[in-house]
Design an enzyme around this catalytic site. Sequence first.
Site, PDB file in Angstrom:
ATOM      1  N   LYS A  76       0.844  -1.202   0.000  1.00  0.00           N
ATOM      2  CA  LYS A  76       0.000   0.000   0.000  1.00  0.00           C
ATOM      3  C   LYS A  76       0.877   1.249   0.000  1.00  0.00           C
ATOM      4  O   LYS A  76       1.898   1.294   0.701  1.00  0.00           O
ATOM      5  CB  LYS A  76      -0.895  -0.027   1.245  1.00  0.00           C
ATOM      6  CG  LYS A  76      -1.904   1.098   1.343  1.00  0.00           C
ATOM      7  CD  LYS A  76      -2.745   0.921   2.602  1.00  0.00           C
ATOM      8  CE  LYS A  76      -3.843   1.963   2.754  1.00  0.00           C
ATOM      9  NZ  LYS A  76      -4.647   1.746   3.973  1.00  0.00           N
ATOM     10  N   SER A 151      -9.549   1.750   3.103  1.00  0.00           N
ATOM     11  CA  SER A 151      -8.712   2.511   2.203  1.00  0.00           C
ATOM     12  C   SER A 151      -7.677   1.682   1.457  1.00  0.00           C
ATOM     13  O   SER A 151      -7.105   2.156   0.486  1.00  0.00           O
ATOM     14  CB  SER A 151      -7.992   3.602   2.987  1.00  0.00           C
ATOM     15  OG  SER A 151      -7.139   3.024   3.978  1.00  0.00           O
ATOM     16  N   SER A 175      -9.579  -0.603   7.332  1.00  0.00           N
ATOM     17  CA  SER A 175      -9.069  -0.495   5.969  1.00  0.00           C
ATOM     18  C   SER A 175      -8.415  -1.742   5.381  1.00  0.00           C
ATOM     19  O   SER A 175      -8.100  -1.757   4.197  1.00  0.00           O
ATOM     20  CB  SER A 175      -8.091   0.670   5.864  1.00  0.00           C
ATOM     21  OG  SER A 175      -8.815   1.862   5.773  1.00  0.00           O
TER      22      SER A 175
HETATM   23  N1  GLN Z   1     -12.924   3.909   6.538  1.00  0.00           N
HETATM   24  C1  GLN Z   1     -12.264   4.321   7.726  1.00  0.00           C
HETATM   25  C2  GLN Z   1     -11.962   5.787   7.678  1.00  0.00           C
HETATM   26  O1  GLN Z   1     -12.244   6.369   6.693  1.00  0.00           O
HETATM   27  C3  GLN Z   1     -11.039   3.483   7.962  1.00  0.00           C
HETATM   28  C4  GLN Z   1      -9.783   4.024   7.431  1.00  0.00           C
HETATM   29  C5  GLN Z   1      -8.584   3.174   7.724  1.00  0.00           C
HETATM   30  O2  GLN Z   1      -8.695   2.137   8.379  1.00  0.00           O
HETATM   31  N2  GLN Z   1      -7.431   3.648   7.283  1.00  0.00           N
HETATM   32  O3  GLN Z   1     -11.454   6.353   8.595  1.00  0.00           O
END
Ligand code: GLN
Length: 492
Positions: A76, A151, A175
Amino acid sequence: MYKTLKQVSDALSNGKVTSSEITNNIIQLSEKYNQELNCFTTITKEKAQELSNESDKRRKENKVSSPIDGIPMSIKDVISTKGIRTTAGSKMLENYVPEYSATVYQKLIDNGGILIGKNNCDPFAFGGSGENSGYGPTKNPVCISKVPGGSSSGSASSVKAGLSLFSIGTDTGGSIRQPASLTGLSGLKLTYGRNSRYGLIAMASSLDTPGILANTVEDIAIVEDLIKGFDPKDSTTKKPENDYSFVEAISKDIKGLKIGLPKEYFIDGMDIDVKNAVLEAAKKYEKLGCTIEEVSLPHTEYALPVYYLIVPSEISSNMGRYDGFRYGNSDENSKDINEYIKNSRAVLEDEVKRRIIIGTFALSKGYSDQYYKKAMQVRSLIKKDFDEVYKKVDVILTPTSPTVAWDIGEKVNDPLKMYLADIFTVTANLTGMPGLSINAGYKAITPRKQDVDFEGKVCSKLPIGMQLFAPMWREDLLMSLGHTFQKAYPET
Ligand code: GLN
């Protein structure tokens, strides 16, 4: 074709294939399918070829000792890779090339992993669909009209399409687990402190955890054994008291384990097919010798509001460094310092700006007790809920996401709707406990013209993920439960 890391690893050991053959094939496919999927911000073709030749040489000389030596992987783009562009999915870092590598990445390279590319993601990991990226949305290979989740969107998309055998993602609120769920992969969020955060581009430091997306729980175990552990460069990592091998943990007996189903995680308004698939999976666990019990986590309704206060607060502080002086975009034509900072930060994506504004407000004088401190107190209550439940059951089973993958564009203009998708995942980060998402079943859909997979075949069903939580440091339970399920029900 090889479907899992384990299969490729065995084929390499048996001399059925070489790393350069596999790598060249995957690079070719990546260059082709990335145009549609947009799962890579950078494809590291030359690096991959160089590394795979070295791996083949080691193998000829009988110098291979790691199960991932010669295996194509992806990372990532919020994880620093020395000498390789690391954008964090944001235009702010479009040309940023780190001077050092994240510990988790370095360990994989030291084990002979072959970097295919850096995975697209929501900017700085802020998002749950992959659509916030400064480099455009990533598509779901199962059905390209749908989001892959976020994400770690590119991580999920590339592994699902066979463009890497596993990917390292990060999980601050879901994420890793949520994209695994929406694409039908396995995704593991570790206990906070098990994997080093050194070299991660920080989102919310008290919740960030690097982890793994792969095709199977077995593949996850193989990789985790190589990256876990105390790191002198990250003071929040710990040496667990009872350390164990994740690979050995997968084959432990699950008979007699008690699984709790929290009633607050099976709510009205969620997709009924998701609910049924997870309850069906619970029955399958019963057949495998586990017992099922209803439990209650009474503070669940506060988890999302608490998360969306603490996370933007930590974000507003972590994002202060992108001021045009130290990292990233700088506007050289500005007339004075205020204009310079303002213009340099103007490239930040809308979701990034939104979180900086909310977080800065929540931390401002006069409000921080009311918001941040209060949220931290409720965070402790949420943790207590789980501590109580773990006195009665070994693990907890829930849906990973309240819905299956949704259409690209469907929720982008409604941040609240988007945040609601995180309702079942954020508690693992607020408490620090580990969480695993694996596929539980499918939801049948009536395909429209645009509902095709990445190779153009009609898509008539979408994956449904389920999530298992365990007490701190007890990923061994998740490994054995996940692997046993995948062996007993290979069709899921
Ligand atoms: N969807 C969650 C957010 O927008 C999780 C993001 C993440 O785990 N990096 O904060």
